[in-house]
Scaffold this active site. Structure first.
Site, mmCIF file in Angstrom:
data_model
loop_
_atom_site.group_PDB
_atom_site.id
_atom_site.type_symbol
_atom_site.label_atom_id
_atom_site.label_comp_id
_atom_site.label_asym_id
_atom_site.label_seq_id
_atom_site.Cartn_x
_atom_site.Cartn_y
_atom_site.Cartn_z
ATOM 1 N N TYR A 28 0.835 -1.197 0.000
ATOM 2 C CA TYR A 28 0.000 0.000 0.000
ATOM 3 C C TYR A 28 0.875 1.255 0.000
ATOM 4 C CZ TYR A 28 -3.010 3.738 1.720
ATOM 5 O OH TYR A 28 -3.671 4.937 1.874
ATOM 6 N N SER A 110 -2.443 12.563 8.569
ATOM 7 C CA SER A 110 -3.431 12.401 7.508
ATOM 8 C C SER A 110 -4.842 12.281 8.082
ATOM 9 C CB SER A 110 -3.114 11.141 6.688
ATOM 10 O OG SER A 110 -4.164 10.817 5.806
ATOM 11 N N GLN A 132 -3.564 17.232 7.701
ATOM 12 C CA GLN A 132 -3.925 17.198 6.287
ATOM 13 C C GLN A 132 -5.412 16.893 6.146
ATOM 14 O OE1 GLN A 132 -4.519 13.869 4.911
ATOM 15 N NE2 GLN A 132 -5.175 14.630 2.912
ATOM 16 N N TYR A 134 -8.753 16.177 3.657
ATOM 17 C CA TYR A 134 -9.367 15.859 2.375
ATOM 18 C C TYR A 134 -10.693 16.609 2.264
ATOM 19 C CZ TYR A 134 -6.132 11.977 1.542
ATOM 20 O OH TYR A 134 -5.020 11.221 1.316
ATOM 21 N N THR A 160 -5.381 18.657 0.621
ATOM 22 C CA THR A 160 -4.992 17.855 -0.536
ATOM 23 C C THR A 160 -5.990 18.072 -1.664
ATOM 24 O OG1 THR A 160 -3.844 16.188 0.775
ATOM 25 C CG2 THR A 160 -4.669 15.501 -1.383
ATOM 26 N N ARG A 169 -4.685 1.377 -7.892
ATOM 27 C CA ARG A 169 -3.398 0.784 -7.502
ATOM 28 C C ARG A 169 -3.566 -0.725 -7.550
ATOM 29 N NH1 ARG A 169 -4.202 5.201 -2.825
ATOM 30 N NH2 ARG A 169 -4.112 6.970 -4.255
ATOM 31 N N LYS A 256 -1.784 21.173 -1.283
ATOM 32 C CA LYS A 256 -0.983 20.034 -1.722
ATOM 33 C C LYS A 256 -1.548 19.431 -3.011
ATOM 34 C CE LYS A 256 0.716 15.596 0.125
ATOM 35 N NZ LYS A 256 0.091 14.630 -0.807
ATOM 36 N N HIS A 280 1.236 13.055 -5.595
ATOM 37 C CA HIS A 280 0.733 12.043 -4.655
ATOM 38 C C HIS A 280 1.625 10.800 -4.659
ATOM 39 C CE1 HIS A 280 -3.059 11.946 -2.226
ATOM 40 N NE2 HIS A 280 -2.643 10.722 -1.989
ATOM 41 N N ARG A 283 0.741 8.018 -7.106
ATOM 42 C CA ARG A 283 -0.375 7.145 -6.755
ATOM 43 C C ARG A 283 -1.692 7.590 -7.393
ATOM 44 N NH1 ARG A 283 0.230 4.031 -2.345
ATOM 45 N NH2 ARG A 283 -1.745 4.559 -1.324
#
Length: 389
Positions: A28, A110, A132, A134, A160, A169, A256, A280, A283
């Protein structure tokens, strides 16, 4: 390898982490989207840039100290926000934050962390750290997160901007990494080979997303979390959302995910304190440029209206030095500290930071400088580094 004195580079830490962390969680952290071309290029692009060696220069009194958005730092490096950090090692976010505190650099938590804002605040005696955020559809939850970050003594907020939708992924799908993780036979066999990790996880109560579970109506466990998160990342994200967040937060704001000069100019217009040149970690958009290749154009476009930082691909102090030379006031490390954490816990993170600072210090001196704040593109061999485009 268990003797930290024999660890000499970030790659050494990666090798140990790969052995000690369960495959689904190691993969991951250490993978990119689709073909992983951008993930690989983030590192490879740094290697193409060559340094100019100078001699007969007084190398006494060297200093890597500088500032990032007004924060004093022992070197131009901060720990980047990484999801599931607490699955690389039990209580991983707390341990990494403690290592950063001791080293004199910022730690960023995060939204998708295992340890919560409150856990990290308590685990570091309320030492200031960054958070951070989202952008999610549930604005009420975002408001509560921002308020909790203030209460936890966070001194800067990172927003972000490049996760409105998820890049695929492949390794995560093949490993059955989901919410909750799928207990396949292969995963169970792999877990049996990681006794150190298993014992650590048995010894902590922190095994889910601490910032979310128990803080959202109807989300009380991992199963209910899955359905909630599936629809939460907001594809409607735009610059007006940034203005709303800035007003709600009221403190230092960092944006970011900037990869284009035009977006850098728009970021500067928001009044944010810094932007991060970031793809990122390779990713999200596979096939995007390496961040170090994008940096000169973004630094030129941003001018003096906003600080420019860089993440993705930093694996050494030389990488930090090259980023500074090309216009980045600061850098952030993700995988580099995660390798240390997965390998040796808090001591591993401290070792990663020591490695990077020593490489930065020595390489800066060989290039004829004793102060990181005086480094510019003159330390680079012409023709080997990217120019604005």
């Amino acid at each position: 390898m268990s003797d930290l004195s024999k660890i000499t580079c970030i790659e050494d830490l990666r090798v140990v982490a790969q052995k000690r962390v369960p495959r689904m969680f190691y993969d991951y952290a250490d993978s990119g989207s689709y073909t992983q071309s951008t993930y690989r290029d983030n590192e490879a692009a740094f290697q193409k840039i060559k340094l100019r060696q100078r001699v007969a220069v007084n190398m006494e009194g060297r200093s890597t100290r500088t500032t990032m958005a007004g924060h004093d730092v022992s070197m131009p490096v901060a720990i980047a926000p990484t999801g599931l950090t607490g699955m690389q090692h039990a209580d991983g976010e707390i341990l990494a934050a403690r290592a950063a505190k001791a080293f004199g650099i910022p730690f960023t938590l995060s939204t998708m962390s295992i340890c919560s804002l409150e856990d990290v605040a308590a685990g570091t005696d309320r030492h200031p750290f960054w958070f951070q955020l989202y952008v999610m559809r549930d604005r009420g939850f975002m408001e509560r997160l921002i308020d909790r970050a203030k209460a936890a003594n966070c001194s800067a907020l990172q927003v972000t901007l490049d996760l409105q939708i998820l890049g695929q992924r492949h390794k995560d799908i093949k490993n059955g990494l989901s919410t909750p993780p799928k207990p396949t036979i292969s995963n169970l066999i792999n877990l049996a080979t990681k006794p150190r990790w298993c014992m650590g996880m048995l010894g902590t109560k922190r095994r889910t997303f601490g910032n979310i579970v128990g803080h959202v109506d109807g989300v009380g466990d991992v199963s209910s979390l899955a359905s909630w998160t599936a629809d939460q990342f907001d594809p409607r994200l735009n610059w007006s959302d940034v203005e709303w967040i800035k007003k709600r937060w009221g403190g230092k704001l960092i944006l970011k995910g900037i990869m284009e000069a035009e977006d850098a100019r728009l970021a500067a217009q928001t009044g944010a304190d810094a932007l991060i040149v970031s793809n990122h970690g390779g990713r999200q958009l596979d096939g995007a440029p390496a961040t170090i290749d994008a940096l000169p154009s973004i630094a030129q476009a941003a001018g003096k209206d906003i600080e420019v930082w860089l993440d993705s691909g930093i694996r050494s102090g030389q990488d930090v030095l090259k980023a500074r030379a090309l216009g980045a006031q600061g850098t952030l490390i993700g995988r580099s500290f995660l390798y240390g954490l997965g390998a040796f816990g808090q001591e591993g993170v401290a070792k990663a930071l020591q490695i990077i600072q020593k490489e930065l210090d020595v390489s800066m001196a060989f290039c004829g400088h004793t102060n990181i704040n005086q480094v510019d593109s003159k330390i680079l061999v012409p023709g080997t580094y990217p120019l604005p485009y």
